[in-house]
Motif scaffolding. Structure first.
Motif, short mmCIF file in Angstrom:
data_model
loop_
_atom_site.label_atom_id
_atom_site.label_comp_id
_atom_site.label_asym_id
_atom_site.label_seq_id
_atom_site.Cartn_x
_atom_site.Cartn_y
_atom_site.Cartn_z
N PRO A 1 0.79 -1.25 0.00
CA PRO A 1 0.00 0.00 0.00
C PRO A 1 0.82 1.29 0.00
O PRO A 1 0.21 2.37 -0.09
CB PRO A 1 -0.82 -0.12 1.29
N HIS A 2 2.15 1.23 0.08
CA HIS A 2 2.90 2.48 0.09
C HIS A 2 3.00 3.10 -1.31
O HIS A 2 3.50 4.21 -1.47
CB HIS A 2 4.31 2.27 0.66
N GLY A 3 2.55 2.37 -2.32
CA GLY A 3 2.53 2.88 -3.68
C GLY A 3 1.23 2.49 -4.34
O GLY A 3 0.39 1.81 -3.76
N PHE A 4 1.00 2.97 -5.58
CA PHE A 4 -0.21 2.57 -6.28
C PHE A 4 0.16 2.10 -7.69
O PHE A 4 1.28 2.34 -8.17
CB PHE A 4 -1.23 3.71 -6.33
N GLN A 5 -0.77 1.44 -8.33
CA GLN A 5 -0.50 0.83 -9.63
C GLN A 5 -1.63 1.15 -10.59
O GLN A 5 -2.80 1.14 -10.23
CB GLN A 5 -0.34 -0.69 -9.50
N ILE A 6 -1.23 1.39 -11.85
CA ILE A 6 -2.19 1.62 -12.94
C ILE A 6 -1.81 0.69 -14.09
O ILE A 6 -0.63 0.60 -14.47
CB ILE A 6 -2.18 3.09 -13.41
N TRP B 1 -0.13 -6.00 -21.40
CA TRP B 1 -0.65 -4.91 -20.57
C TRP B 1 0.51 -4.11 -20.01
O TRP B 1 1.48 -4.66 -19.50
CB TRP B 1 -1.50 -5.47 -19.42
N ILE B 2 0.39 -2.77 -20.09
CA ILE B 2 1.44 -1.92 -19.53
C ILE B 2 1.15 -1.71 -18.04
O ILE B 2 0.06 -1.24 -17.67
CB ILE B 2 1.51 -0.56 -20.25
N CYS B 3 2.14 -2.12 -17.22
CA CYS B 3 1.98 -2.01 -15.77
C CYS B 3 2.83 -0.84 -15.27
O CYS B 3 4.07 -0.86 -15.40
CB CYS B 3 2.40 -3.30 -15.08
N LEU B 4 2.17 0.18 -14.70
CA LEU B 4 2.85 1.36 -14.17
C LEU B 4 2.73 1.35 -12.64
O LEU B 4 1.63 1.20 -12.10
CB LEU B 4 2.21 2.64 -14.72
N GLU B 5 3.89 1.45 -11.96
CA GLU B 5 3.90 1.43 -10.50
C GLU B 5 4.49 2.75 -10.00
O GLU B 5 5.54 3.20 -10.48
CB GLU B 5 4.73 0.25 -10.00
N VAL C 1 6.73 -9.77 -12.17
CA VAL C 1 7.84 -8.83 -12.30
C VAL C 1 7.56 -7.54 -11.52
O VAL C 1 8.41 -6.66 -11.41
CB VAL C 1 8.11 -8.54 -13.80
N SER C 2 6.39 -7.43 -10.95
CA SER C 2 5.98 -6.19 -10.28
C SER C 2 6.85 -5.90 -9.06
O SER C 2 7.14 -6.79 -8.27
CB SER C 2 4.52 -6.30 -9.86
N SER C 3 7.25 -4.64 -8.90
CA SER C 3 8.02 -4.22 -7.72
C SER C 3 7.13 -4.12 -6.50
O SER C 3 7.58 -4.34 -5.36
CB SER C 3 8.68 -2.85 -7.96
N LEU C 4 5.86 -3.75 -6.71
CA LEU C 4 4.94 -3.55 -5.60
C LEU C 4 4.16 -4.81 -5.23
O LEU C 4 3.30 -4.75 -4.35
CB LEU C 4 3.94 -2.44 -5.97
#
Length: 961
Positions: free
Chosen positions: A32-37, A121-125, A253-256
């Motif tokens: 929860p310290h970041g968000f994802q789109i 899908w483009i994953c933005l963190e 591969v997600s950092s979050l």
């Protein structure tokens, strides 16, 4: 009220499987310290976002965003990239930073953005931008220092600790540990660096493999960096939970990405609030990990993550480019030195004769390189072993036990460091607990091995391995992560030190050289054997005919040997020994005679075994030998041969017939000289045996005669020119009791030839079977003729016909005999077949079975020359016979020898009790006739009654027309 109990115990196989399949990340949520789109790569419209997005933007940017407005909206409504083109070339295996401008709602001065592509899908963190405690120049300087240190460090432990310390200093995490995975996937802490408020407490410990499930290890290969900012935070969910294609987002591969509850609990149990892990990859394999732990929540900046990724790759390169090559160079140097030394050992060994001491030398020298507790070679069912530097040759049970390890025909190498558990104790090597063994398929009985003794060792674990916590909550059993990381010492016994690649390479080198050595020695032994087989007799070890020829043909005319005497030696009646006592006894006798002949000669003389029971002694002379010397040498040889031979079952005395030829070495013709010696030997044998004879011209004439007779006998046998004479047998009142057919040969050149001569020639030249059938046919023809011309003709008994052992041994004899009888219309009861005791010597069982069949079909069987062979009175009852003929040698002197008389009396009495007819042979006087008559002899035969008569005279005297 909720009831919760905790049970800690040994993990079961089912629970281990459950652990292996434990979910390692919560799909559909993020930290929860970041968000994802998440946006569609085609139209850049938002298809998914985390439910904390608007909250974080408001908190950091003080901007209001309606969550509903995000879904389906265009990405660029909310942010602007400094490098827009990067959006179209994002990686799929890791995230990259995408700097933002301050022109939109999500500002670059407030947020850090990293992105990757996941299945289109483009994953933005996004994470809040954290002020850097270290500026870029300092960071680059520290990385340069780390690279410089890595280049100068030469010790593995020092290298690991240097990297760990640098990473702790750079990241400012409270604890940084480097794990190295073992083959069983347990992780050992090989380096540890801590902040000032912590102490080193995990260095050297192992953590069980189940602490990091298999699927986590696979994920760590995909995503080199993972972090957990705060283990106590509640995850943020992705909205909606699935993508437009109906599938959840792949967050590998997600950092979050959010960690599993089990991993979260695992960190909480260790007292960790934040963590970061860095994978170390060596040639696409997970070599180990660097783990960062912090006691409070901690969010690493994207710059730190980026630099750690570089460090991870750098360390992987160090392993690939420095540690592995360095290790390989050391191993290669060791292997080259080892191979060179082992080659030198076997090079020396190849020059020596194969022996037990040679194997001992090889093993001692080879083992001096690396000093194994056990090393050995198994060859030809023998196990040559060096056990703790003590050489021994172990029993075959050792070889058999090691051979049985290879259950698969294609299996060539076996290795174990816990031999007792895997195979069990090896006989003779009971204190060997580790074994590495190689074999070859040809020859299959060749092996080499190395072994180790038991090593008791202690492994320090960070918690008890293979245990699990089971939580009983609401009466449901739930798997929990490890709750205790207390030091636990495992004492390992029943195992040896583990085998390393250098051990296998050493064994392979040892095996290759041993195999070549054994192959060479086998070839040498075979060649020696072939050479010995070509020039030496395999039974006695004496030189053979080929060697004798070579010796004669290579005599040096300038040597001291000017004359040689050939002593051609034949053992008298040796065939009877083989036939009656067996070939094993015969072989022992030949070996004994060979040793005695060797004792009769001088250094320049030569003893040769020609074949069978024939020997040659070649006596060498400087001058023509005196005749007395030749006689002395012959007497000496005959005397030594005639000494009793003691066997376990018999005491044998055998005599010899010796033919002698003396020649000048200048005039020797090998074949001619050997033939003359052979002729002289036959002259000695024909003169009564047990004597010697020196060749002269008359011997050659006799030999020529025998040669002519042999050739003519073949012709006369084929044409049926052998004639028959008949001698009657009479009873006590001189009444006719049968007759015997006797073969005679009237040669056109040499006159009448004795049956002993031409029968012997027929047997030696494979003519006896055809000759015997001719004799039977002639006898049946005469018998049929006499019965036709005199209807009342009666011999008073059957007509006796002699047969040889060779005839009886032929499978076709019975059929051929009855075919002749059928052709001449002769009743079987009119025929008596006379055999001698030699019939039973060659093949007792076959002879007995043949005679039994003939008797059952009506043929009478008579045992001729009884008393001259090996049969005894006690064996008569075993023989399938109807009649016994006492040899004339007993009859002719029984009137002067009381013992012989008693013998004849005993024979007659025993035969009467056995219901056997008795015939006395060779009766030449009325005294002999009356004695036999008085003893109750059934029939008699001899010159006293009638000589053998030709068919016409026999017909005239005994057949009434």
């Amino acid at each position: 009220m909720t009831r919760q109990l905790v049970e800690t115990r040994q993990i079961t196989s089912q629970e281990a499987e459950q652990c292996a399949n434990e979910q390692i990340q919560i799909i559909g949520s993020i930290q929860p310290h970041g968000f994802q789109i998440v946006v569609d790569s085609k139209d850049h419209r938002i298809v998914q976002y985390s439910d904390n997005t608007s909250h974080l933007i408001k908190e950091v940017s003080h901007a209001k965003i309606n969550d509903r407005a995000l879904l389906g909206s265009h990405l660029f409504k909310w942010l602007t990239f400094k490098e827009r083109e990067k959006l179209d070339s994002l990686p799929t295996k890791y995230t990259v930073a995408l700097p933002l401008t301050d022109d939109s709602v999500i500002k670059g001065s407030q947020w850090e953005c990293v992105a990757h592509v996941s299945h289109g899908w483009i994953c933005l963190e996004f994470t809040p931008k954290i002020p850097e405690s270290i500026n870029s120049s300092t960071l680059i300087s520290q990385l340069d220092d780390m690279v410089a240190l890595l280049k100068v460090v030469h010790d593995e432990a020092e290298l690991f600790q240097t990297i760990t310390a640098q990473l702790q200093s750079y990241t400012q995490y409270d604890r940084v540990m480097m794990y190295r995975f073992h083959p069983d996937w347990s992780g050992e802490v090989v380096a540890e660096s801590v902040s000032e408020q912590e102490s080193v407490k995990f260095l050297g410990l192992r953590f069980p493999a189940e602490d990091i499930p298999k699927q986590a290890r696979e994920l760590y290969k995909l995503n080199m960096i993972r972090y957990f900012a705060n283990v106590l935070d509640t995850p943020a969910k992705l909205v909606p939970s699935i993508l437009p294609n109906g599938e959840p987002l792949d967050q590998s591969v997600s950092s979050l990405r959010n960690m599993s509850n089990v991993h979260r609990s695992y960190l909480k149990n260790m007292g960790v609030k934040a963590s970061l892990s860095l994978s170390i990859i060596e040639e696409d394999k997970l070599w180990g990990m660097v783990v960062f732990h912090h006691n409070t929540s901690k969010v690493p900046s994207q710059r730190v993550i980026s630099q750690l990724r570089i460090t991870s790759k750098l360390f992987g390169e160090i392993i690939n480019s420095y540690l592995t090559p360095s290790f390989n160079i050391k191993e290669l140097t060791f292997l080259m030195n080892t191979q060179s030394y082992i080659e030198a050992v076997f090079s020396q060994a190849k020059k020596a004769d194969l022996s037990h001491s040679l194997f001992e030398t090889i093993l001692e020298k080879v083992n001096s390189i690396i000093h194994y507790d056990f090393i050995g070679i198994i060859y030809d069912k023998k196990c040559y072993s060096l056990k703790q530097n003590t050489f021994s040759i172990l029993e075959q049970a050792t070889s058999d036990a090691l051979a049985q390890i290879f259950t698969d025909a294609d299996m060539l190498h076996y290795e174990s460091s816990q031999l007792y558990n895997d195979i069990g104790a090896i006989p003779g090597l009971e204190d060997m607990y580790g074994l590495s063994i190689m074999r070859t398929q040809s020859p299959i009985d060749f092996y080499v091995f190395i072994g180790r003794r038991e090593v008791s060792k202690t492994i320090q674990w960070g918690g008890v391995p293979s245990t699990v916590d089971i939580v009983l909550k609401d009466n449901k059993r739930q798997l929990e992560p490890r709750s205790s990381f207390a030091l636990w010492c495992q004492q390992v016994e029943g195992q040896s030190k583990e085998w390393q690649p250098r051990d296998t390479k050493f064994l392979q080198c040892f095996f290759n050289e041993s195999k070549e050595f054994i192959s060479l020695k086998r070839t040498q032994l075979l060649m020696n054997k072939l050479e010995k087989g070509a020039y030496y007799d395999t039974l006695t070890g004496l030189a053979n005919r080929a060697y004798l020829r070579s010796f004669i043909e290579n005599l040096d005319p300038n040597s001291d040997i000017s004359f040689v005497s050939f002593f051609f030696i034949d053992l008298d009646n040796f065939k009877d020994v083989n036939d009656f006592m067996g070939h094993e006894t015969g072989d022992k006798l030949l070996i004994s005679i060979s040793q005695r002949l060797n004792a009769c000669v001088r250094p320049n003389d030569l003893v040769v075994r020609l074949s069978g029971d024939e020997f040659i002694i070649l006596f060498a002379h400087q001058t023509p030998p005196e005749l007395d010397l030749i006689h002395q040498l012959a007497d000496k040889v005959a005397s030594r041969i005639g000494e009793p031979v003691l066997d376990s079952a018999h005491t044998l005395v055998i005599t010899s017939s010796i033919g002698i030829v003396t020649q000048s070495t200048k005039d020797i013709d090998f074949n001619e000289t050997l033939k003359r010696a052979d002729i002289a030997m036959y002259a000695a044998k024909n003169a009564g045996k047990n004597r010697h004879h020196i060749f002269n011209s008359k011997d050659q004439d006799s030999f020529n005669k025998r040669t002519i007779l042999t050739m003519d006998l073949r012709e006369h046998t084929a044409s049926g020119d052998i004639t028959l004479y008949y001698q009657v047998k009479v009873g006590a009142n001189k009444q006719l009791k049968g007759a015997e057919a006797l073969a005679r040969w009237n040669h056109p050149t040499f006159g009448f030839i004795s049956p002993e001569v031409f029968i012997t020639l027929a047997e030696k030249n494979n003519l006896i079977y055809a000759l015997g059938l001719n004799i039977i046919d002639k006898a049946c023809s005469d018998l049929a003729y006499w019965r036709n011309i005199s209807p009342n003709f009666d011999l008073g008994g059957p007509l006796s016909i002699n047969i040889s052992p060779t005839q009886l041994a032929e499978l076709a004899f019975e059929e051929d005999l009855f075919a002749i009888l059928e052709r001449h219309k002769i009743d079987k009861k009119w025929i008596c077949l006379e055999i001698t005791e030699s019939v039973f010597m060659k093949n007792y069982t076959v002879s007995i079975e043949a005679l039994v069949r003939l008797r059952k079909k009506g043929i009478t069987i008579s045992l001729d020359d009884f008393g001259t062979g090996y049969s005894s009175l006690n064996s008569l009852w075993k023989l399938p016979i109807d009649e016994v003929k006492i040899d004339k040698s007993f009859i002719s002197t029984m009137s002067q020898d009381r013992n012989l008389f008693t013998m004849v009396e005993s024979i007659i009495q025993l035969c009467q009790k056995l219901n056997l007819q008795v015939v006395g042979e060779g009766i030449e006087s009325s005294i002999e006739f009356n004695l036999l008559k008085g003893l109750g002899c059934d029939a008699m035969q001899g010159y006293y009654f009638s000589k053998p008569l030709d068919p016409e005279t026999f017909q005239r005297n005994y057949i009434q027309i």
